[in-house]
Scaffold this motif. Structure first.
Motif, short mmCIF file in Angstrom:
data_model
loop_
_atom_site.label_atom_id
_atom_site.label_comp_id
_atom_site.label_asym_id
_atom_site.label_seq_id
_atom_site.Cartn_x
_atom_site.Cartn_y
_atom_site.Cartn_z
N VAL A 1 4.35 15.55 -9.49
CA VAL A 1 3.16 14.85 -10.00
C VAL A 1 1.97 15.10 -9.08
N VAL A 2 0.82 15.40 -9.67
CA VAL A 2 -0.43 15.53 -8.92
C VAL A 2 -1.28 14.30 -9.24
N PHE A 3 -1.55 13.48 -8.22
CA PHE A 3 -2.31 12.25 -8.41
C PHE A 3 -3.80 12.53 -8.24
N ASP A 4 -4.56 12.27 -9.31
CA ASP A 4 -5.99 12.60 -9.30
C ASP A 4 -6.86 11.46 -8.78
N ALA A 5 -6.68 10.27 -9.33
CA ALA A 5 -7.55 9.15 -8.97
C ALA A 5 -6.87 7.83 -9.27
N LYS A 6 -7.22 6.81 -8.50
CA LYS A 6 -6.69 5.48 -8.75
C LYS A 6 -7.52 4.82 -9.86
N GLY B 1 -1.75 -6.99 -7.53
CA GLY B 1 -0.88 -7.40 -6.45
C GLY B 1 0.44 -6.65 -6.41
N GLN B 2 0.97 -6.28 -7.59
CA GLN B 2 2.27 -5.62 -7.66
C GLN B 2 2.21 -4.26 -8.34
N LYS B 3 1.02 -3.81 -8.71
CA LYS B 3 0.94 -2.59 -9.52
C LYS B 3 -0.24 -1.72 -9.09
N ILE B 4 -0.01 -0.41 -9.10
CA ILE B 4 -1.09 0.55 -8.91
C ILE B 4 -1.02 1.54 -10.07
N VAL B 5 -2.17 1.87 -10.64
CA VAL B 5 -2.23 2.81 -11.76
C VAL B 5 -3.10 3.99 -11.37
N PHE B 6 -2.55 5.19 -11.55
CA PHE B 6 -3.26 6.42 -11.22
C PHE B 6 -3.49 7.25 -12.48
N LYS B 7 -4.54 8.04 -12.46
CA LYS B 7 -4.64 9.16 -13.39
C LYS B 7 -3.94 10.31 -12.67
N SER C 1 0.84 -1.19 0.00
CA SER C 1 0.00 0.00 0.00
C SER C 1 0.88 1.24 0.00
N ILE C 2 0.38 2.27 -0.65
CA ILE C 2 1.11 3.53 -0.73
C ILE C 2 0.15 4.66 -0.40
N ASP C 3 0.48 5.46 0.58
CA ASP C 3 -0.42 6.56 0.92
C ASP C 3 -0.05 7.81 0.13
N SER C 4 -0.91 8.81 0.19
CA SER C 4 -0.74 10.02 -0.61
C SER C 4 0.51 10.82 -0.21
N ILE C 5 0.85 10.79 1.07
CA ILE C 5 2.03 11.53 1.53
C ILE C 5 3.30 10.92 0.93
N ALA C 6 3.37 9.61 0.94
CA ALA C 6 4.54 8.92 0.38
C ALA C 6 4.66 9.19 -1.11
N PHE D 1 -0.19 7.02 -14.63
CA PHE D 1 1.05 6.88 -13.87
C PHE D 1 1.03 5.51 -13.19
N LYS D 2 1.92 4.61 -13.64
CA LYS D 2 1.99 3.26 -13.10
C LYS D 2 3.12 3.16 -12.08
N ILE D 3 2.83 2.53 -10.95
CA ILE D 3 3.85 2.26 -9.94
C ILE D 3 3.87 0.76 -9.73
N ILE D 4 5.04 0.15 -9.94
CA ILE D 4 5.16 -1.30 -9.92
C ILE D 4 6.21 -1.72 -8.90
N LYS D 5 5.81 -2.56 -7.97
CA LYS D 5 6.75 -3.12 -7.01
C LYS D 5 7.60 -4.16 -7.73
N THR D 6 8.91 -4.02 -7.66
CA THR D 6 9.77 -4.86 -8.49
C THR D 6 9.92 -6.28 -7.95
N ASN D 7 10.26 -6.44 -6.66
CA ASN D 7 10.48 -7.77 -6.10
C ASN D 7 11.39 -8.60 -7.00
N GLN D 8 11.01 -9.86 -7.22
CA GLN D 8 11.77 -10.71 -8.15
C GLN D 8 11.28 -10.53 -9.58
#
Length: 280
Positions: free
Chosen positions: A20-25, A30-36, A7-12, A47-54
């Motif tokens: 970047v101004v994040f408007d909406a999810k 499981g490994q990705k969050i996409v925002f407008k 999970s990623i909060d708005s402050i982080a 705007f895609k944020i992807i946890k890399t892991n393995q």
């Protein structure tokens, strides 16, 4: 429904990406969050944020695959990089935000007209012709990954589980299943038969989409309560030929949905030529 492993909060987010101004999810896996979002240089973006892991190699492949394509059938990739968000190492992708309606929303509204289905089908086949030319199999053709824009038509998103046929597979040979979405994956994809994965694998999913748009339901998930049921149904059930629509269009769709990959049409371009001859 997706369950996120991080999970990623708005402050982080603001700390990591101050420009970047994040408007909406828009979506979450499981490994990705996409925002407008809005950026100073590109304007409105996805705007895609992807946890890399393995999965960092798969992540890089997704970016490389997506970056090799361009509008109108695919969104433009503006830039990408790595960052740390709330002590989590991530890869971010900034890509063109496509205005429009999700194909899932259109399908959920009921059966679509033959003209609309044919137009969307032609757009998607043109996109698959481009991927085939680069020896790439998308492997995740589904309504959630398609946006229909009133000006440019259907746009294909998300190369997250794409397979480049010129590169070694990232899925272990002993894996029971290959990367997939139950209900849209071809039998060879479900069974992790790597040597059978080809452009015809995407044609199977394209056939399901066409069937679903015309009928209002997915023949492999209808009445299924679990993903396992959809998988078994895909492997065992032979959908009825679509009735009440153009017979040639119905035949092409059925041909693409053959269980054995070698019994499907040879290429997206071949299907495109067939579709051009369909008179509604």
């Amino acid at each position: 429904m997706f369950e996120s492993l991080f999970s990623i909060d708005s402050i982080a987010l603001t700390d990591a990406f101050p420009d970047v101004v994040f408007d909406a999810k828009l979506g979450e896996g499981g490994q990705k969050i996409v925002f407008k979002a809005q950026t100073q240089s590109e304007g409105s973006v996805a705007f895609k944020i992807i946890k890399t892991n393995q999965q960092i190699e798969r992540t890089i492949r997704e970016i490389d695959a997506a970056s090799s394509f361009s509008p109108p059938r695919f969104p433009q990739i503006y830039r990408y990089g790595d960052a740390t968000v709330a002590d989590i190492d991530v890869v971010f992708i900034v890509e063109q935000f496509i205005e429009g309606v999700s194909l899932r929303k259109l399908i959920d509204s009921g059966p679509m007209s033959e003209e609309e289905v044919l137009n969307i089908g032609l757009d998607l086949i043109l996109g698959l012709t481009e991927t085939a030319e680069k020896n790439l199999v998308h492997r995740d053709i589904k309504p959630e990954n398609i946006i229909v824009n009133e000006y440019v038509g259907a746009v294909l998103l998300d190369f997250g589980i794409a397979r480049h046929l010129d590169l070694n597979s990232l899925t272990q040979d002993v894996a029971i299943f290959g990367p997939m979405t139950p209900g849209y994956a071809a039998p060879e994809q479900i069974n992790n038969e790597k040597r059978s994965i080809s452009v015809r694998t995407d044609l199977f999913a394209w056939g399901i989409l066409m069937y679903e748009m015309l009928s209002g339901y997915n023949p492999f998930t209808k009445s299924c309560r679990t993903a396992s049921e959809a998988i078994i149904r895909t492997l065992k059930y032979e959908p009825e030929l679509l009735q009440g629509c153009n017979s040639e269009l119905s035949r092409i769709i059925s041909w693409c949905m053959r269980k054995q990959s070698h019994r499907r049409p040879p290429s997206p371009n071949y299907v495109y030529e067939l579709l051009k001859g369909v008179v509604l």
